[in-house]
Design an enzyme around this catalytic site. Structure first.
Site, mmCIF file in Angstrom:
data_model
loop_
_atom_site.group_PDB
_atom_site.id
_atom_site.type_symbol
_atom_site.label_atom_id
_atom_site.label_comp_id
_atom_site.label_asym_id
_atom_site.label_seq_id
_atom_site.Cartn_x
_atom_site.Cartn_y
_atom_site.Cartn_z
ATOM 1 N N GLY A 99 32.642 -14.258 118.398
ATOM 2 C CA GLY A 99 33.131 -13.908 117.368
ATOM 3 C C GLY A 99 32.821 -12.592 116.754
ATOM 4 O O GLY A 99 31.907 -11.911 117.255
ATOM 5 N N ALA A 100 33.368 -12.291 115.484
ATOM 6 C CA ALA A 100 33.191 -10.992 114.914
ATOM 7 C C ALA A 100 31.720 -10.789 114.677
ATOM 8 O O ALA A 100 31.095 -11.837 114.218
ATOM 9 C CB ALA A 100 33.903 -10.983 113.568
ATOM 10 N N LYS A 106 28.729 -8.784 120.650
ATOM 11 C CA LYS A 106 29.290 -8.786 122.023
ATOM 12 C C LYS A 106 29.359 -7.125 122.516
ATOM 13 O O LYS A 106 29.189 -7.127 123.627
ATOM 14 C CB LYS A 106 30.820 -8.826 121.891
ATOM 15 N N THR A 109 40.127 0.882 122.568
ATOM 16 C CA THR A 109 41.363 0.728 122.452
ATOM 17 C C THR A 109 41.820 0.592 120.930
ATOM 18 O O THR A 109 42.876 0.480 120.437
ATOM 19 C CB THR A 109 41.700 -0.936 122.775
ATOM 20 N N ALA A 110 40.804 0.863 120.125
ATOM 21 C CA ALA A 110 40.761 0.807 118.656
ATOM 22 C C ALA A 110 41.592 2.002 118.162
ATOM 23 O O ALA A 110 41.280 3.217 118.604
ATOM 24 C CB ALA A 110 39.502 0.626 117.808
ATOM 25 N N HIS A 151 30.076 2.729 116.478
ATOM 26 C CA HIS A 151 30.099 2.438 117.958
ATOM 27 C C HIS A 151 29.588 3.818 118.657
ATOM 28 O O HIS A 151 28.886 3.661 119.586
ATOM 29 C CB HIS A 151 31.311 1.929 118.259
ATOM 30 N N ARG A 152 30.381 4.924 118.284
ATOM 31 C CA ARG A 152 30.277 6.014 119.031
ATOM 32 C C ARG A 152 28.796 6.589 118.898
ATOM 33 O O ARG A 152 28.062 7.079 119.902
ATOM 34 C CB ARG A 152 30.864 7.045 118.557
ATOM 35 N N ARG A 188 26.492 5.246 121.750
ATOM 36 C CA ARG A 188 26.949 5.907 123.206
ATOM 37 C C ARG A 188 26.821 7.289 123.374
ATOM 38 O O ARG A 188 27.622 7.927 124.176
ATOM 39 C CB ARG A 188 28.361 5.234 123.300
#
Length: 167
Positions: free
Chosen positions: A9-10, A14, A35-36, A50-51, A54
């Site tokens: 889920g959100a 994940k 993909t966003a 997110h970036r 990474r």
């Protein structure tokens, strides 16, 4: 070559789980296939968070043409595709035949040489949506997840940051 599907889920953890797995493969650096698309400030902030996690990754932005991107990045580091449900949404919004695209992905995956980790959302655990578009998306996501799980070597369901191995 490993194919891993991570669902949940959100805000289940994940992406963090997928990132850890991608970093665990020996060929480095890992490749992040995003993909966003940032259509508003809130999504821009999500992408930036997110970036920030990474550092040292190779990044590719691929809202639609996922299969060519997987072929182009093959024989390098592990690929992390985050996420299939946004890819599906992009395909539907662009008027592309999502069923053909998912079938093409499922056909391509077994021939890849480098590991690939797919992140997807489990959207079918809640109430039935109240409109046709949302029901169509929920159904398509469920079908897509089943197809990709079928070609994956491993499948994990992440809840509260904890992975549960399904396959």
């Amino acid at each position: 070559m490993a194919v891993i599907l991570i669902t949940g889920g959100a805000r289940s953890g994940k992406s963090a789980r997928a990132e850890a797995l991608a970093r665990s493969f020996p060929a480095q650096p890992p490749i992040y296939i995003a993909t966003a698309e940032a259509h508003d400030a809130e999504m821009e902030a999500r992408i930036a968070r997110h970036r920030a996690r990474r550092i040292g990754w190779i990044e590719r932005e691929v809202p639609l043409d996922l299969v060519p991107a997987l072929h182009a990045t093959d024989r390098g580091g592990a690929r992390l595709v985050d996420c299939l449900t946004l890819w599906l949404s992009n395909l539907m919004h662009a008027g592309r035949n999502w069923e053909d695209e998912v079938d093409a992905l499922a056909t391509a995956v077994p021939g890849l040489k480098s590991p690939v980790i797919f992140v997807t959302n489990e959207v079918g655990l809640g109430i039935v949506p109240d409109n046709a578009l949302a029901r169509s998306f929920r159904d398509a996501a469920g079908i897509m997840n089943q197809i990709i799980a079928g070609v994956a070597d491993e499948v994990e369901f992440v809840v509260a940051g904890l992975p549960l191995k399904l396959k």
